[in-house]
Design an enzyme around this catalytic site. Structure first.
Site, mmCIF file in Angstrom:
data_model
loop_
_atom_site.group_PDB
_atom_site.id
_atom_site.type_symbol
_atom_site.label_atom_id
_atom_site.label_comp_id
_atom_site.label_asym_id
_atom_site.label_seq_id
_atom_site.Cartn_x
_atom_site.Cartn_y
_atom_site.Cartn_z
ATOM 1 N N HIS A 16 0.869 -1.177 0.000
ATOM 2 C CA HIS A 16 0.000 0.000 0.000
ATOM 3 C C HIS A 16 0.908 1.230 0.000
ATOM 4 O O HIS A 16 2.010 1.182 0.539
ATOM 5 C CB HIS A 16 -0.840 -0.038 1.285
ATOM 6 C CG HIS A 16 -1.954 0.943 1.351
ATOM 7 N ND1 HIS A 16 -1.753 2.253 1.674
ATOM 8 C CD2 HIS A 16 -3.287 0.790 1.148
ATOM 9 C CE1 HIS A 16 -2.925 2.880 1.668
ATOM 10 N NE2 HIS A 16 -3.865 2.018 1.353
ATOM 11 N N ASP A 60 2.760 -4.505 8.109
ATOM 12 C CA ASP A 60 1.537 -3.713 7.958
ATOM 13 C C ASP A 60 0.377 -4.701 8.077
ATOM 14 O O ASP A 60 0.119 -5.478 7.153
ATOM 15 C CB ASP A 60 1.576 -3.021 6.587
ATOM 16 C CG ASP A 60 0.229 -2.427 6.190
ATOM 17 O OD1 ASP A 60 -0.754 -2.600 6.935
ATOM 18 O OD2 ASP A 60 0.171 -1.794 5.119
ATOM 19 N N GLN A 79 -4.773 -5.213 6.860
ATOM 20 C CA GLN A 79 -5.733 -6.139 6.238
ATOM 21 C C GLN A 79 -5.688 -7.527 6.866
ATOM 22 O O GLN A 79 -6.406 -8.426 6.426
ATOM 23 C CB GLN A 79 -5.442 -6.255 4.723
ATOM 24 C CG GLN A 79 -5.525 -4.942 3.982
ATOM 25 C CD GLN A 79 -6.944 -4.365 3.921
ATOM 26 O OE1 GLN A 79 -7.924 -5.061 4.143
ATOM 27 N NE2 GLN A 79 -7.039 -3.075 3.622
ATOM 28 N N LYS A 89 -10.809 -0.626 10.252
ATOM 29 C CA LYS A 89 -10.916 -1.843 9.429
ATOM 30 C C LYS A 89 -11.205 -3.056 10.305
ATOM 31 O O LYS A 89 -11.432 -4.151 9.808
ATOM 32 C CB LYS A 89 -9.621 -2.056 8.645
ATOM 33 C CG LYS A 89 -9.495 -1.048 7.526
ATOM 34 C CD LYS A 89 -8.251 -1.207 6.720
ATOM 35 C CE LYS A 89 -8.332 -0.220 5.579
ATOM 36 N NZ LYS A 89 -7.069 0.324 5.191
ATOM 37 N N CYS A 113 -4.738 2.362 -3.799
ATOM 38 C CA CYS A 113 -3.523 2.907 -3.154
ATOM 39 C C CYS A 113 -2.350 1.938 -3.279
ATOM 40 O O CYS A 113 -1.505 1.850 -2.371
ATOM 41 C CB CYS A 113 -3.759 3.260 -1.687
ATOM 42 S SG CYS A 113 -5.095 4.412 -1.443
HETATM 43 N N1 ALA Z 1 -6.392 0.868 2.299
HETATM 44 C C1 ALA Z 1 -7.803 0.832 2.143
HETATM 45 C C2 ALA Z 1 -8.232 0.007 0.980
HETATM 46 O O1 ALA Z 1 -7.536 -0.895 0.602
HETATM 47 C C3 ALA Z 1 -8.425 2.172 2.168
HETATM 48 O O2 ALA Z 1 -9.269 0.243 0.420
#
Ligand code: ALA
Length: 416
Positions: free
Chosen positions: A133, A210, A213, A236, A374
């Site tokens: 990202h 990171d 996710q 998230k 991103c």
């Molecule tokens: N990083 C977030 C996405 O993947 C906002 O949508």
């Protein structure tokens, strides 16, 4: 409802219909159609326990932390620090190793600045990957500019997996930090972080993961991983926006200078010189996001009650179901076919643009993200304009996937 007991007796099977009732937004409609929310990688929806805790905080607790001797200030401080303990226990860390930030982005910027100040010098190398990202690329580029250091990139395969041979070749004596994503937001790839950490540590190189996710989908044990820095975002992970967590090993945090100056991060201020507080407060200048810090622990408790194993199992079944259905659509190509994935399906459809598909899905009540997510260097690698990304959470259903696939076929028919 005792969700934990339920998922145990049902052998990790989630009672998704009951869970959905915890999320008021899932009962709403968009353009007159029932909402199908498949944009969970961008932000997750919030259960009542989180919404109610936000209101309760402002009605019953609101006050500044670490500053007052009055009742409410002590109450807010207790809840703020209790939340830190819950989050620390969730990650198997110590509370002193947990720093409240605005989100994953700020957590990475904090490390890039502060670790960078202490440990990076001209000619050093920072290793990231092709699938990062922007928030795990740009702060390192800024550090490299500042310190005349060099950014190195782990290559990936067409399937969207890291090339580990290529990674190991980058572990030279000049490499001073590896910063990679645990799970790719665009591809869903779950990276082999244990192997990455082991290889980097064999050369005494620390690793930042990171986890933006990963944290909503799986159990994270920072001690077992032996990771040096780990970050994730509250919003998230079914909590509020404006809050994130940075875990850092005490041995690093103790050596790192402050990221920002202000109240709370000091020990003593004179006009000649200031001495700094111990971590974590050293890295928490100014009034923090008190409400979100407290409420994040409620979100963490909520997902732990449901059970991250049961969540992972349901989401994996959703992933397989969606992948199978999508693969059958003529001209559709899935981007990101790694062996280990979370519930993210990114795709392109021949002869169409991702944003046109996204808009036509929206009109049918379906929320997906389209574009580069991103991750422009990753999208450039695939030589595509972007993808349509469906990212699923534990409250999504197989029926919603059926609705999505039907709506997608309709959108494609309209565009071709
Ligand atoms: N990083 C977030 C996405 O993947 C906002 O949508």
């Amino acid at each position: 409802m005792d969700i934990t007991a339920k998922s145990k007796t049902l052998n990790l099977k989630l009672d998704v219909e009951a869970i959905r009732k915890d999320f008021p937004i899932l009962q709403t409609t968009v353009w007159g159609k029932p909402l199908v929310y498949f944009d969970n990688a961008a932000t997750s929806q919030k259960p009542f326990v989180v919404l109610n805790a936000i209101e309760e905080y402002y009605k019953e607790t609101n006050s500044n932390v670490h500053r007052g001797i009055h009742y409410l200030s002590n109450k807010a401080t207790d809840q703020f620090e209790q939340s830190r303990k819950i989050i620390a226990a969730h990650l198997n860390a110590s509370p002193e190793e947990i720093i409240y930030t605005r989100g994953t982005t700020e957590a990475i910027n904090l490390v890039a600045f502060s670790f960078g100040e202490a440990f990076i010098k001209e000619g050093d190398e920072i290793i990231v990957s092709q699938m990062e990202h922007h928030s795990n690329i740009v702060p390192w580029q800024m550090l490299c500019e500042r310190k005349k250091a060099v950014l190195k990139v782990i290559p990936i395969t067409e399937e969207g997996e890291l090339k580990l041979d290529g990674f190991k070749k980058l572990l030279s004596p000049k490499a001073k930090l590896v910063a990679v994503t645990h799970v790719s937001n665009t591809l869903g790839t779950i990276n082999p972080v244990e192997e990455i950490i082991e290889a980097a540590h064999a050369k005494n190189i620390p690793v930042l993961l990171d986890g933006a996710q990963a944290a909503p989908h799986m159990k994270i044990d920072v001690k077992k991983l032996d990771v040096d820095f780990y970050c994730f975002s509250g919003h998230k992970t079914f909590g509020p926006t404006g809050i994130g967590i940075l875990y850092g090993k005490a041995k690093w945090l103790n050596e790192m200078p402050p990221y920002q100056g202000g109240g709370e991060m000091i020990r003593k201020v004179t006009l000649d010189k200031t001495t700094y507080n111990e971590p974590p407060l050293r890295f928490e200048a100014g009034t923090p996001n008190i409400e979100a810090s407290i409420v994040l622990a409620k979100a963490i408790n909520y997902i732990n009650q449901i059970g991250l194993d049961a969540i992972a199992k349901h989401e994996h079944e959703l992933l397989l179901y969606a992948t199978d259905k999508l693969q059958k659509i003529n001209g559709l190509k899935i981007i990101g076919t790694a062996k280990h994935k979370t519930s993210v399906v990114s795709f392109v459809v021949e002869g169409t643009h991702p944003s046109d598909i996204g808009m036509l899905l929206d009109k049918q009540g379906i929320a997906v993200r389209t574009g580069h997510h991103c991750t422009q260097p990753l999208i450039d690698f695939y030589k595509i304009p972007g993808t349509v990304r469906a990212s699923l959470a534990f409250y999504n259903t197989f029926e919603e996937i059926n609705i999505f696939v039907k709506a997608l076929n309709k959108a494609i028919d309209m565009l071709k």
